[in-house]
Design a protein around this motif. Structure first.
Motif, PDB file in Angstrom:
ATOM      1  N   VAL A  35      41.151  45.781  49.355  1.00 27.76           N
ATOM      2  CA  VAL A  35      42.333  45.000  48.950  1.00 27.76           C
ATOM      3  C   VAL A  35      42.296  43.592  49.545  1.00 27.76           C
ATOM      4  O   VAL A  35      42.709  42.623  48.889  1.00 27.76           O
ATOM      5  N   VAL A  36      41.799  43.470  50.778  1.00 24.35           N
ATOM      6  CA  VAL A  36      41.709  42.131  51.376  1.00 24.35           C
ATOM      7  C   VAL A  36      40.657  41.303  50.632  1.00 24.35           C
ATOM      8  O   VAL A  36      40.887  40.125  50.320  1.00 24.35           O
ATOM      9  N   TYR A  37      39.506  41.917  50.338  1.00 24.09           N
ATOM     10  CA  TYR A  37      38.437  41.202  49.631  1.00 24.09           C
ATOM     11  C   TYR A  37      38.883  40.768  48.236  1.00 24.09           C
ATOM     12  O   TYR A  37      38.723  39.595  47.848  1.00 24.09           O
ATOM     13  N   THR A  38      39.454  41.696  47.473  1.00 24.95           N
ATOM     14  CA  THR A  38      39.844  41.369  46.095  1.00 24.95           C
ATOM     15  C   THR A  38      41.018  40.400  46.040  1.00 24.95           C
ATOM     16  O   THR A  38      41.224  39.739  45.018  1.00 24.95           O
ATOM     17  N   SER A  39      41.781  40.314  47.134  1.00 26.10           N
ATOM     18  CA  SER A  39      42.907  39.373  47.140  1.00 26.10           C
ATOM     19  C   SER A  39      42.425  37.929  47.102  1.00 26.10           C
ATOM     20  O   SER A  39      43.177  37.018  46.742  1.00 26.10           O
ATOM     21  N   PHE A  40      41.166  37.709  47.469  1.00 25.42           N
ATOM     22  CA  PHE A  40      40.590  36.355  47.469  1.00 25.42           C
ATOM     23  C   PHE A  40      39.695  36.104  46.251  1.00 25.42           C
ATOM     24  O   PHE A  40      38.984  35.105  46.203  1.00 25.42           O
ATOM     25  N   LEU A  41      39.729  37.018  45.278  1.00 20.08           N
ATOM     26  CA  LEU A  41      38.932  36.832  44.066  1.00 20.08           C
ATOM     27  C   LEU A  41      39.795  36.255  42.950  1.00 20.08           C
ATOM     28  O   LEU A  41      40.951  36.654  42.759  1.00 20.08           O
ATOM     29  N   GLU A  42      39.210  35.336  42.207  1.00 14.87           N
ATOM     30  CA  GLU A  42      39.908  34.737  41.075  1.00 14.87           C
ATOM     31  C   GLU A  42      40.026  35.746  39.939  1.00 14.87           C
ATOM     32  O   GLU A  42      39.114  36.555  39.714  1.00 14.87           O
ATOM     33  N   THR A  43      41.146  35.726  39.237  1.00 10.89           N
ATOM     34  CA  THR A  43      41.342  36.642  38.113  1.00 10.89           C
ATOM     35  C   THR A  43      41.707  35.875  36.853  1.00 10.89           C
ATOM     36  O   THR A  43      42.216  34.757  36.905  1.00 10.89           O
ATOM     37  N   VAL A  44      41.458  36.514  35.723  1.00 12.12           N
ATOM     38  CA  VAL A  44      41.880  35.985  34.420  1.00 12.12           C
ATOM     39  C   VAL A  44      42.984  36.894  33.906  1.00 12.12           C
ATOM     40  O   VAL A  44      42.746  38.080  33.663  1.00 12.12           O
ATOM     41  N   GLY A  45      44.175  36.340  33.789  1.00 10.30           N
ATOM     42  CA  GLY A  45      45.306  37.149  33.346  1.00 10.30           C
ATOM     43  C   GLY A  45      45.754  38.164  34.364  1.00 10.30           C
ATOM     44  O   GLY A  45      46.485  39.096  34.029  1.00 10.30           O
ATOM     45  N   GLY A  46      45.273  38.022  35.605  1.00  6.32           N
ATOM     46  CA  GLY A  46      45.672  38.944  36.662  1.00  6.32           C
ATOM     47  C   GLY A  46      44.921  40.256  36.656  1.00  6.32           C
ATOM     48  O   GLY A  46      45.070  41.076  37.565  1.00  6.32           O
ATOM     49  N   GLN A  47      44.077  40.490  35.646  1.00  6.42           N
ATOM     50  CA  GLN A  47      43.434  41.799  35.488  1.00  6.42           C
ATOM     51  C   GLN A  47      41.920  41.751  35.642  1.00  6.42           C
ATOM     52  O   GLN A  47      41.321  42.666  36.194  1.00  6.42           O
ATOM     53  N   VAL A  48      41.290  40.710  35.148  1.00  5.72           N
ATOM     54  CA  VAL A  48      39.821  40.640  35.131  1.00  5.72           C
ATOM     55  C   VAL A  48      39.358  39.702  36.238  1.00  5.72           C
ATOM     56  O   VAL A  48      39.730  38.521  36.267  1.00  5.72           O
ATOM     57  N   TYR A  49      38.537  40.225  37.143  1.00  5.03           N
ATOM     58  CA  TYR A  49      37.994  39.399  38.229  1.00  5.03           C
ATOM     59  C   TYR A  49      36.801  38.596  37.716  1.00  5.03           C
ATOM     60  O   TYR A  49      35.920  39.126  37.031  1.00  5.03           O
TER      61      TYR A  49
END
Length: 551
Positions: free
Chosen positions: A315-329
């Protein structure tokens, strides 16, 4: 005589008893009443119970809850016991860090673990894609029974580990050496010497795991899909019944209360058969191991520790990943998720979590100190009853408590539904037992002679309590209060039923973002909650001067 008998402590006892009667006993009785009383017809009825047991879907759901809970508890013991023993017997490199990591994995709410494992082993999870692409498989993820058990086991075994680690300190090493001299192998020494000695602790910690797992709402709701458990059923039935007949929702809640209390009492009866104390003249010592045994021990410890902390890392790692529409990293690092939740959205859910939690903790500390002192120093029939009632919230699942509070306070003169006060009350009631238990333990260790000495020097009983007893209680009180605070941060079962648009908390926000598919925002909220829990744990270590937890 009345004036003479009405002392300050008697008044405090009556006030606390009135508080419990109004906010615990009355709501629960109301649930039981609604489950058997037809208000429109003005008569008793068992139609709702008959409907529950007539439909296979409903009673199978109850069996699902029991099955998930039993399997998760057994697996938690199977993992936690050997891990605690290895760290106690074998010198593991970085053992202090390992213990802290295991504790950190425990303090995060289970539903965050469920969300993280969806990211890893869901239908579009990283590990799922790797397995399917590498081995040309059609693995559909870990939804259902297996997924629920995986998440709850990994969330629960640290509690077993914490308790057993403390109990192993009291095992006398001479007993193990004697068994070794008689030719017992390592496994035989554990099963025939160690396990029988720590059976009371295994039972006590298993009960805590059992009650926590059976009441969990977030994990089966997020990862269960078609595999439903009672907390999920209660929630869905209640939400669909609002504005209509609430009797069936009350009947399911009543059945769940009866089942959990019955299981609690059975465990207590069994535990009494193994109730004894240990005192180690020669405590167990860690020894440096060599060869294959050393490699296996380190491997098991490190692998289990890594898997347990993996959800928090995800969750910490993915919190710093950019998303498209909030769903696709996209795979690119970005502060986009934090910008969204901190600057482009209302911060009320974050502020509510801290504000409501701090108010609840203040109330919990006051009540915990008073109840602990009353039940230890002013023991009588009423204070004994007070002690018993204070543990009811530990047995009653959060979803049931949430429904009970709605039933009790949705009409005049006590209309509290949707308010901040009803959420704070739920937090106080649900998490009070942690502080009461730790406070009671510390009061029992304070010699009455300390109070007698202060009184003999001219101090009043009230001054003695505030100047002598309370300061001596504070280490135990603070330890319990911080544990209450950590669990309040992730409280979902009751909050999801009681919250309104103005009282939404972080836990509810994470849940709703996952349901909507806004994984980036959910990760950012989860990271804030996880970091807050870790900082609270560090505060616990600082205030108590410990590097481990003895719950």
């Amino acid at each position: 005589m009345l004036r003479k008998g009405l002392t300050g402590w008697n008044i405090i006892t009556l006030v606390i008893m009135l508080f419990f009667a109004l906010f615990i006993i009355f709501p629960v009785i109301l649930v039981l009443n609604k489950s058997v009383y037809d208000a429109e017809a003005g008569r008793l009825t068992f139609e709702h119970f008959a409907h529950f047991f007539d439909r296979k879907f409903y009673w199978v759901t109850l069996w699902n809850s029991v099955k998930v809970t039993v399997v998760s508890t057994l697996l938690a013991v199977i993992i936690g016991l050997p891990l605690a023993y290895m760290l106690r017997r074998v010198k593991i490199f970085g053992s202090k860090a390992v213990q802290i990591i295991i504790i950190v994995s425990y303090i995060s709410p289970p539903f965050i673990g469920a969300y993280a494992w969806i990211q890893l082993l869901g239908r579009s999870g990283v590990i799922t894609k790797f397995i399917n692409d590498t081995f040309n498989m059609s693995f559909d993820g870990i939804y259902g029974f297996a997924g629920i058990v995986l998440v709850l086991t990994l969330q629960s075994f640290p509690l077993i580990f914490i308790y057993i680690s403390g109990a192993l300190k009291n095992v006398d090493n001479s007993l193990i050496e004697a068994a070794e001299s008689l030719g017992y192998s390592g496994i035989q020494r554990v099963m025939k010497i160690v396990v029988p000695l720590i059976t009371p602790t295994i039972l006590a910690s298993s009960l805590l795991v059992f009650m926590r797992v059976i009441a969990d709402f977030g994990t089966p709701m997020l990862i269960g899909e078609g595999y439903r458990t009672i907390p999920v059923l209660i929630y869905t039935q209640f939400m669909s019944e609002v504005g209509g007949d609430a009797g069936f929702a009350a009947a399911i809640a009543a059945i769940f209360i009866i089942v959990t209390i019955a299981l609690f009492l059975v465990q207590r009866i069994i535990a009494r058969q193994y109730s004894y104390s240990m005192s180690a003249l020669r405590p167990m010592e860690t020894k440096r191991s060599t060869g294959v045994k050393n490699v296996i021990s380190h491997g098991i410890v490190y692998v289990v520790t890594f898997i347990s902390i993996l959800p928090q890392l995800v969750v910490v790692y993915t919190s710093f990943l950019e998303t498209v529409g909030g769903q696709v990293y996209t795979g690119r690092f970005s502060l986009q998720n934090y910008e969204t939740i901190l600057f482009n959205r209302d911060l009320s859910m974050i502020l509510n979590t801290y504000k409501f939690g701090l108010i609840a903790i203040a109330v919990i500390v006051v009540i915990g100190i008073l109840i602990a002192y009353l039940t230890v120093r002013k023991r009588n029939a009423i204070t004994s009853m007070l002690d018993t009632i204070s543990m009811l919230p530990f047995v009653i699942p959060g979803s049931v408590l949430g429904i009970a509070l709605v039933f009790a306070f949705s009409d005049a003169p006590f209309y509290l539904t949707g308010s901040a006060l009803i959420l704070i009350l739920a937090f106080v009631i649900r998490r009070m037992p942690y502080t009461i238990r730790s406070s009671t333990a510390i009061v029992s260790q304070i010699s009455p002679s300390m109070e007698e000495a202060a009184i003999s020097l001219g101090a009043s009983e009230r001054r003695t309590f505030f100047k002598v007893v309370v300061p001596m209680m504070m280490p135990g009180v603070l330890a319990g209060a911080i544990m209450s605070w950590i669990t309040i941060l992730g409280e979902l079962s009751a909050s999801i039923i009681l919250y309104s648009s103005n009282t939404q908390t972080l836990a509810v926000s994470i849940y709703t973002e996952v349901i909507r598919g806004n994984f980036g925002n959910a990760s950012a909220y989860s990271a804030i909650l996880t970091i807050t829990s870790i900082l609270s744990l560090l505060l616990f270590f600082k205030l108590t001067g410990k590097k481990e937890m003895n719950l």
